[in-house]
Design a protein around this motif. Structure first.
Motif: not given
Ligand SMILES: [Zn+2]
Length: 323
Positions: A26-34
């Motif tokens: 449920x991340x919004x920003x791909x930067x968080x996922x990365x």
């Protein structure tokens, strides 16, 4: 260490598993996922290969060593057996410890692009099966290979997904959305071409899914020479009968098919791929052309690789030669 990860399906690209992770966490920003996956922010998603795998592996736990990920969830094994040993090691190191920025470039430079694909490909038939079996569709690495146009399972034409790097953020890990798939099944109309294309797809898949660690460009080249010898395509002084080889290969495939595979041969070009593939030079030939050559030489890749004893002999010869 991550407490949750979307374990990759069989032959799913790591890229795709990360796309699903992003969605389910449920991340919004791909930067968080990365940051969560790579423990590093400087990662640009690459579809078929990978970067900072050492970090990823530490983060995902002992189940996923970087070698395991490279072997099972990238397209690297498609290129690997046809590369010189030192180049293989360099590229694997690149994927483990660096941002992987130059890696496509490196593989592109050394192998050249043949039948380049821009975007993500899927098979409508496999997609339907995945939906039934898993409730979702995933990105299969076999379908992303250059020169693979039909699904090896059923001969169905692969289709390009609507969303790709050009119409989305470059940081996005695209997840296939069932609603955006075109599930209409289509086949290649020309039966002869279809048969040849399926054979290429099967061969590509076999290379991808078989442990070929002991192979490299030198060993493959020696095997070629041995088979050419048995086919009477080597002269007494061990030179390749290029004229005869050319004629036989053209009559085996026909110009139309070679054109489709972007692998036409200019007989007068000293560096045409057929001459390069049979020489033991520094040049690297694209895996799809190795597949064309192998399928021409012997029945199929399994037959080609099964002659292991020849390879052991070559190994011994090399060892003795270098002692
Ligand atoms: Zn399929």
């Amino acid at each position: 260490m991550l407490t949750f990860f979307t374990d990759p399906y069989e032959s799913e690209l790591l890229y795709g598993a990360i796309g699903r992770y992003h969605y389910y966490i449920g991340n919004k920003d791909y930067k968080d996922t990365i940051r969560e996956i790579f423990v590093n922010e400087n990662v640009i998603p690459t579809l078929g290969l990978a970067s900072y795998l050492d970090n990823v592996s530490n983060n995902l736990g002992s189940k996923y060593t970087s070698n395991y990920i490279i072997k099972n969830h990238t397209i690297f094994p498609f290129y690997s057996p046809f590369l010189p040993e030192n180049r293989k090691i360099e590229l694997i190191d690149n994927m483990k410890y660096s941002d992987g920025k130059g890696i496509y470039h490196k593989i592109g430079i050394i192998a050249g692009s043949v039948c380049k694909k821009q975007g993500i490909y899927y098979c409508p038939e496999c997609a339907k099966n995945d939906i039934d079996k898993y409730g979702e569709v995933y990105i299969r690495r076999d379908h992303q290979l250059q020169g693979v146009f039909l699904c090896k399972n059923n001969g169905v034409k692969l289709k390009k997904y609507k969303i790709n790097k050009t119409n989305t953020s470059r940081l996005e890990f695209i997840k296939l959305d069932e609603k955006l798939l075109d599930l209409k099944v289509e086949y290649e109309e020309d039966e002869d071409i279809s048969e040849k294309l399926i054979s290429v797809s099967r061969c590509a898949s076999y290379i991808l899914n078989t442990n070929l660690d002991t192979f490299n460009k030198d060993i493959i080249n020696k095997k070629y020479r041995q088979i050419l010898h048995t086919k009477n395509l080597l002269s007494i002084n061990n030179r390749i009968r290029q004229e005869e080889l050319y004629d036989e290969l053209i009559s085996f495939y026909g110009d139309k098919f070679l054109e489709l595979m972007e692998s036409s041969i200019d007989k007068n070009d000293e560096y045409n791929w057929l001459k390069v593939i049979t020489r033991n030079s520094n040049r690297v030939v694209h895996p799809i052309r190795h597949i064309l050559f192998i399928n021409f030489l012997v029945e199929n890749i399994e037959v080609f690789l099964r002659q292991r004893n020849l390879i052991i002999l070559i190994h011994l010869e090399n060892l003795l030669g270098h002692a």
